[in-house]
Design an enzyme around this catalytic site. Structure first.
Site, short mmCIF file in Angstrom:
data_model
loop_
_atom_site.label_atom_id
_atom_site.label_comp_id
_atom_site.label_asym_id
_atom_site.label_seq_id
_atom_site.Cartn_x
_atom_site.Cartn_y
_atom_site.Cartn_z
N ASP A 1 -7.41 5.21 -1.09
CA ASP A 1 -7.73 4.30 -2.50
C ASP A 1 -6.81 3.09 -2.34
O ASP A 1 -6.86 2.47 -3.43
CB ASP A 1 -7.61 5.08 -3.51
N LYS B 1 6.17 -2.72 -11.89
CA LYS B 1 4.84 -1.94 -12.17
C LYS B 1 5.31 -0.90 -12.83
O LYS B 1 6.03 -0.09 -12.65
CB LYS B 1 4.08 -1.85 -10.98
#
Length: 447
Positions: A303, A175
């Site tokens: 989050d 990523k």
């Protein structure tokens, strides 16, 4: 100095006979194998493959210490490559590769039972055809049905420019991250490592296996490598990114049009989706989740999401027949470059890869040491259960844990100030509240 790095090819030839099993013959034709070694559809990936290969080779000469030292958490290794007219069809002539905290990540890989040689093999062999077919749209990796290797994208909309790629054998996810993420990783790494030690690697947190900075054409790209949440073998038919909040948590029309959309909390509830795994599994899963989430709240992290993948066993059996038929056609088109992909997209056997010894799995079966996040749906085969749950395998883990409350608050504050002027109230929940809401939502949807 430039020329000093020429030796790496000779050194690598010895190490890479196993990883370069792209040439069909198993004869040790070093030259033929060397040429194709780091060729990918774009320079960045070639550099990543080269860099991981290089750093693992270097680490193999470094003794494993009895314990990690504080300095190991600030350490890095850097290499600058400057090639003149050399190997330029595979690699950019100039690039830099930096590995952060090499000793720490090596130790983490060991604790997550990932062998460095397997890691090296998976990462320094991204077949071109896999990645060429992954079209990158607006900087987001998008799945193309032909590849059968979905770059896992988690909530890609908010973080424009983030890319997700899977290694060719679907074991690891690469990523791209920001320099702020790198700073946050350094902030939490000591505590994260300590936590992994204490829970013996048995966690739903992301398994961070490496963090790198690549410089190509003067542009710096930061990347993390984690264990794939989903299976390398069982197809995921539905995918959810759940945060436990229902405010504007719905996949867009554009997202829903994709072959495997990332659905969200409201979609989950509206579809009356259930995760039926039985009491024992539920207790084990929620205990682990609670421990992990409390740790994140302590670090003031929020989050994060629970990534859920659902494999439908009956559907997979039907698809397997179709895939085999299609696979035969595709093979003719690929000029014999690729290995035929076996049922369920099983990676080709590579010599020395213990994980790939052909083991015969029945429908919906998996090796829990490889698919560490997999949980089977509860088996209810009694006749008096007309609405018995479908036979499914669930893959569930926490993702995106690099958002710190302060960073989140600053961003929210800036946005609110622009919209409502200074002094506006901020509704952002704090990490403690976030974790409670998250846990509550998850314990409600799992039965």
């Amino acid at each position: 100095g430039g020329g000093g790095f020429l030796f790496f090819v000779q050194k690598m030839a010895a190490n890479c006979t196993a990883s370069a099993s792209k040439t069909k013959t198993k004869k040790k034709h070093f030259v033929a194998q060397k040429v194709k070694l780091f060729r990918a559809s774009e320079p960045l990936l070639s550099v990543l493959m080269w860099g991981v290969n290089h750093t693992i080779n270097e680490l193999s000469h470094v003794q494993i210490p009895v314990m990690l030292m504080p300095d190991d958490f600030k350490a890095f290794s850097k290499i600058k490559v400057d090639n003149h007219l050399f190997n330029k069809e595979n690699l950019p002539s100039r690039f830099k590769f930096k590995e952060y905290c090499p000793m720490v990540f090596r130790n983490l890989r060991e604790r997550f039972c990932i062998d460095d040689q397997d890691y090296q093999r998976s990462l320094s062999k991204l077949p071109t055809q896999e990645l060429d077919k992954v079209t990158v749209n607006m900087g987001l990796a998008r799945q193309n049905s032909v590849t059968r290797s979905a770059p896992v994208n988690s909530d890609a909309q908010n973080r424009m420019g983030a890319r997700f790629l899977t290694t060719y054998d679907k074991r690891f996810v690469i990523k791209t991250i920001t320099s702020e993420d790198v700073a946050e990783m350094h902030n939490i790494l000591k505590k994260y490592h300590q936590y992994i030690v204490e829970c013996h690697g048995n966690t739903l947190l992301p398994q961070f296996l490496g963090m790198y900075r690549l410089t190509v054409d003067g542009v710096e790209t930061y990347m993390t490598v984690t264990r794939n949440v989903f299976s390398h073998r069982l197809t995921v038919h539905r995918k959810y990114d759940l945060k436990g909040s229902t405010v504007s948590r719905e996949a867009s029309g554009k997202e829903k049009a994709k072959e495997l959309p990332t659905l969200k909390d409201n979609d989950f509830l509206n579809e009356r989706q259930r995760i039926q795994i039985g009491d024992e599994n539920k207790k084990m899963f929620l205990d682990k989740l609670k421990r992990d989430v409390e740790f994140l709240a302590q670090l003031k992290i929020m989050d994060y999401s629970l990534l859920v993948g659902i494999h439908d066993v009956d559907r997979a059996e039907q698809e397997e027949v179709e895939v085999e038929e299609k696979g035969e056609e595709e093979d003719c088109e690929n000029d014999g470059m690729s290995h035929p992909v076996g049922s369920y997209g099983t990676p080709p056997d590579s010599p020395g890869n213990m994980l790939n010894f052909p083991r015969i799995f029945g429908p919906g079966e998996f090796d829990p040491t490889v698919d560490v996040y997999a949980i089977k749906s509860q088996d209810i085969t009694l006749a008096n259960f007309p609405d018995a749950p479908r036979k499914e395998v669930f893959f569930m883990a926490i993702i995106d844990i690099l958002t710190h409350y302060d960073a989140k608050k600053k961003a929210a504050h800036a946005a609110k100030t622009v919209k409502h002027g200074a002094g506006a109230e901020i509704s952002t929940v704090n990490p403690e509240q976030y974790s409670k809401r998250f846990l509550e939502f998850m314990s409600n949807i799992i039965t």
